[in-house]
Write an enzyme that holds these catalytic residues in place. Structure first.
Site, short mmCIF file in Angstrom:
data_model
loop_
_atom_site.label_atom_id
_atom_site.label_comp_id
_atom_site.label_asym_id
_atom_site.label_seq_id
_atom_site.Cartn_x
_atom_site.Cartn_y
_atom_site.Cartn_z
N LEU A 183 0.81 -1.22 0.00
CA LEU A 183 0.00 0.00 0.00
C LEU A 183 0.84 1.27 0.00
CD1 LEU A 183 -2.77 -1.02 2.57
CD2 LEU A 183 -2.89 -1.06 0.07
N VAL A 211 -9.15 -0.96 6.03
CA VAL A 211 -10.27 -0.06 5.76
C VAL A 211 -10.15 0.48 4.35
CG1 VAL A 211 -11.43 2.07 6.44
CG2 VAL A 211 -10.44 0.59 8.19
N GLY A 250 9.49 6.53 5.96
CA GLY A 250 10.58 6.35 6.90
C GLY A 250 10.14 5.67 8.18
N GLU A 268 -7.01 -3.66 11.35
CA GLU A 268 -8.09 -3.84 10.40
C GLU A 268 -7.78 -3.10 9.10
OE1 GLU A 268 -10.98 -0.67 12.63
OE2 GLU A 268 -11.90 -1.87 11.06
N ASP A 328 -0.09 12.68 16.95
CA ASP A 328 0.21 13.05 15.56
C ASP A 328 -1.08 13.10 14.74
OD1 ASP A 328 1.80 13.77 13.38
OD2 ASP A 328 2.04 11.69 12.75
N LYS A 346 -3.82 14.43 12.35
CA LYS A 346 -3.84 15.29 11.17
C LYS A 346 -4.72 14.62 10.12
CE LYS A 346 0.47 13.13 9.61
NZ LYS A 346 1.89 13.34 9.30
#
Length: 878
Positions: A22, A96, A26, A94, A138, A140
């Site tokens: 997918l 999605v 890094g 999971e 994190d 966002k």
């Protein structure tokens, strides 16, 4: 840090068969795999092998993964399993199908209904995780997935903590090299970091709430809440500025929703919502209760406490002269000339921010000034009154939390808002009396008949109530639920009144008998009426006067500025900080800039000298290559424009290099010191230093651009170029030939402030790829690997001119890293801690590494005062 394990399609990781790759970055590689036991697709994130080298760290990783695995919530991506393959740990979650919120926002703002739907799901997911003691760190749009059936899923919950590098120093960290919207990538982004994260402090659930506010703001407006012209600007904005009012971008947004966003984006964590559950409750109230009820339920933000520099109180002799001058003005039968006085705040008090508080009002007879000031000790607003025939203001007991004062027509009482009430108190003190309810007042006015008109909250119509108390009744009518009528002011007849309107914007006039408003102009300001027949309001930061017929209710001439300085003006609240009496007295708060003294310190943090001239410096302190000069950006207090200035140590000379340049960021030097290079908007300019010549366009882009460093051989320029994603990438511009720029570092993170090493073989830069801004170095020109230099956050890195040291700033600390053999780097060491008052500016580092330029606010500037002018109409004759 090593690359994550590359797994071919068809291979098994434990029991899971890889179906599809997918994406990679890094922080790991992500695959779709098949779970044969439950016959379902899963997502697998394979982390770099370095995580398995430290047994303690690997144990913590497994413990944390187990903690995340207990989260079972429809809005959180579920973690099913962990494992190890060829020395690389991996997480199984999971799978999605859908698109990230970033991809949805690519076409602009969402509808309010859709934004609230997603925000409510996000708040519920956050609440469930926070209840378990798990923080995202994190958050966002890239880490939020919208499924095909409209469900929001939070990706990588807690993974920022799982993979953070807490080793002392040294691991090679490969930053991601492809834009990352694939599920599972954990990449910190400057624009969504909380102020405490920018400062390098530990992030807790309140940091997630700040990020939540930034995301909701972007969903509603289509633009980022914090997006400066340079990464340094963005960091500065997060710490010091507030985003534009949502209504400026989208007038259809409910004021209730706007207030929820603002409450999430408070700089101080203590001032934000206490929990994500609270946010969910208020979002639910948008559809389950009236907006008025919802607004009343949202806790009002506690006032912020910016660092202030207090002016020493005037000596007693000067106070006596002021009193004598005022008394002479009051009693003289001679033609009166203007008297101008400065009213200083008592020590330990300030005006806070323009978001709330600091309003002022002069009594109708012109003899008293009432204002609200924030006490630094108890952190409460108090009402102060300055009789103009005494030398200092007096605090009125019983007025804690007082805001937006206004006077009775006989100058005997002051009305104010506090504790969600409209109150009044005698001028000389005594018990405060409640008049009526007012959840969050926006000004009032009191006529001769004892009628008060006022704005009880930030939106809706004006109300009227008897000054003796009672139930208020609506007076004006607003056009829609977002409209706001505020800051009323009675005209001399006691029936007609001025007021400010938001949506539609402008200054209006109406009457008690006919509240149908008539628009006067479209200014975003309050308005007052002064004799002789003059309308006063704020335009472009200037207090202006315009002839106004109070009987015809019409403007009769042009508006002209009456002061030689700008005044404080809160455009978001439509409030200018000024007030006029029934006679000719005027008070106002002047616009002030922070004046600093550029001061030199040595490596031990000892002061060794200073630049002679103080000024309002910005983006300052860039030393020339030989260390004999410094470039500054300096703001002109009159025009508000910014230009590049040069300071020469020889002769202690300060001279201006540009005229009305308004650069994006700091100007840098060419290696021979003959030119400076600066950015403005989408262009780079080069300007000769020693001659009065025009600057030349060096480079032009379709995105914002800023220069950062020239190579010592003069062949290359490192620059920061804003990406279409809104982050920053690092590019190289050849300074000869066709000047065709080349990408050096392009990642989904913000990468900025690149600096060439003296030998040109390395480039230092800052990146938020780990969720915290850190200092990295990379080889030049290949940039095929990145070495993390700082361990606890760092920025403003500079190389010593001999190439043997790299110096950077970690919050209040100045750090040093030794460069060994030109290619190996030692451990960070503390040089010195800089004074707290200098933290509002970056640090300038001399090429020899022996001098450091810090900006110290001057102790004698008067940032907090009120100006009083008697017989102000004399200003109209200028």
């Amino acid at each position: 840090m090593k690359e994550p394990l590359s797994v071919p399609v068809g291979k098994k990781l434990g029991a899971y068969e890889i179906v599809e790759h997918l994406g990679s970055g890094g922080m790991g590689a992500v695959y779709r795999a098949r779970d044969p036991k439950f016959r379902r697709d899963v997502a697998i994130k394979v982390l770099p092998a370095d995580f398995a080298k430290d047994p303690d760290r690997l144990q913590r990783f497994e413990q944390e993964a187990q903690a995340i695995g207990i989260l079972n919530h429809p809005n959180i991506l579920s973690v099913y399993d962990t494992g190890m393959a060829d020395g690389s740990p991996y997480l199984v979650s999971e799978y999605v199908e859908g698109e990230t919120l970033r991809e949805k926002l690519a076409s602009g703002a969402l509808t309010q209904r859709k934004a609230v739907d997603y925000a409510l799901q996000l708040a519920r997911g956050l609440s469930a995780a926070h209840d378990k003691g798990i923080v995202h760190r994190d958050l966002k749009p890239e880490n939020l997935m919208i499924t095909k059936d409209g469900r929001l899923k939070i990706l990588d919950f807690g993974l920022a903590k799982l993979i953070q590098n807490d080793a002392s120093i040294g691991p090679l960290t490969q930053l991601p090299t492809s834009p990352g919207t694939q599920p599972g990538l954990v990449l910190g982004t400057v624009g969504y970091m909380s102020p405490e994260q920018v400062r390098g402090k530990i992030a807790d659930h309140r940091s997630d709430i700040f990020a939540f506010g930034s995301i909701l703001y972007e969903m509603l407006t289509g633009v980022r809440a914090f997006r400066g012209e340079t990464p340094a600007d963005t960091l500065s904005a997060i710490l010091q500025k507030d985003p534009s009012d949502i209504s400026d971008t989208n007038r259809n947004i409910s004021p209730v929703l706007s207030r929820i966003v603002n409450h999430c984006l408070e700089k101080d964590p203590e001032q934000r919502f206490h929990s994500a559950a609270d946010i969910a409750f208020h979002l639910e109230s948008l559809s389950g209760a009236s907006e008025q009820t919802a607004v009343a339920a949202i806790p009002a933000p506690r006032p912020k406490l910016p660092v202030q520099i207090w002016k020493i109180l005037a000596v007693a002799a000067m106070a006596v002269l002021i009193v004598v001058a005022f008394l002479y003005y009051q009693t003289s039968t001679q033609p009166q000339s203007m008297l101008q006085l400065s009213i200083d705040l008592p020590a330990g008090n300030n005006f806070g921010t323009t978001e709330q508080g600091g309003e002022l009002s002069i009594s109708p007879d012109g003899k008293y000034v009432a204002f609200c000031a924030l006490n630094s000790t108890d952190r409460k607003w108090h009402l102060w009154i300055r009789p103009m025939d005494v030398s200092s203001p007096q605090m009125i007991p019983g007025t804690e939390k007082a805001l937006a004062p206004f006077w009775s027509p006989d100058s005997q009482y002051v009305a104010f808002f506090a504790d969600k009430k409209l109150k009044k108190i005698k001028r000389g003190g005594g018990p405060a009396q409640t008049i009526c309810d007012a959840p969050d007042g926006r000004g009032g006015s009191w006529n001769q008949d004892g009628t008060i008109i006022f704005a009880p909250q930030p939106y809706g119509p004006l109300y009227k109530v008897s000054a003796t108390g009672g139930t208020p009744t609506p007076l004006t009518k607003v056009q829609n639920e977002q409209s706001s009528h505020r800051w009323p002011f009675f005209l001399p007849d006691g029936k007609h009144f001025l007021f400010a309107s938001q949506f539609p914007n402008g200054i209006y006039v109406a009457s008690l008998e006919d509240p149908q408003p008539k628009q006067i102009n479209s200014e975003a300001s309050n308005a007052m009426f002064g004799k002789p027949d003059t309308l006063l309001f704020v335009r472009d930061g200037n207090l202006v006067a315009q002839p106004f017929d109070a009987k015809k209710l019409t403007i009769e001439g042009e508006a002209v500025p009456i002061l030689d300085q700008r005044i404080n003006h809160d455009v978001n609240r439509f409030y200018g900080f000024f007030s006029v009496s029934q006679g000719n007295s005027l008070v106002y708060r002047p616009l002030t800039l922070t004046i600093t003294q550029p001061t030199l310190f040595d490596r031990a943090g000892k002061k060794i000298g200073a630049v002679s001239q103080t000024a309002s410096y910005q983006f300052g302190g860039i030393f020339s290559p030989d260390g004999t000069q410094i470039s500054f950006n300096r703001i002109d207090p009159e025009s508000g424009q910014t230009d590049v200035w040069r300071y020469e140590f020889a002769g202690d000379r300060l001279s201006r290099l540009t005229v009305q340049a308004d650069p994006n960021g700091p100007a840098i030097w060419t290696p021979d010191q003959s030119h400076i290079i600066f950015g403005k908007g989408t262009k780079l300019y080069r300007k000769q230093v020693s001659a009065a010549t025009s600057e030349e366009v060096l480079f032009e882009s379709s995105q914002y651009v800023g220069p950062s460093s020239c190579s010592n051989d003069g062949k290359f320029l490192l620059m920061m170029l804003q990406s279409p994603r809104g982050d920053w990438d690092i590019w190289v511009l050849p300074l000869s030939g066709e000047r065709k720029p080349l990408k050096l570092i392009e990642t989904p993170s913000a990468d900025f402030l690149p600096i060439f090493s003296p030998d040109g073989k390395w480039v230092s830069f800052q990146s938020d790829a780990s969720g915290q801004v850190q200092v990295y170095v990379t080889p030049f020109p290949d940039a095929n690997r990145q070495l993390q230099i700082s361990t606890e956050g760092g920025t403003f890195a500079r190389w010593r001119m001999d190439g043997k040291e790299l110096i950077y700033v970690n919050r209040e600390k100045v750090m040093s890293v030794e460069v060994l053999d030109g290619s190996r780097f030692g451990h960070p060491k503390l040089l010195f801690e800089r004074p707290q008052e200098s933290l509002i500016h970056p640090v300038g580092i001399a090429p020899d590494g022996q001098r450091f330029l810090l900006f110290i606010p001057t102790a004698d500037q008067n940032l907090e005062n009120i100006r009083f002018i008697s017989n102000w109409t004399q200003l109209l004759r200028k």
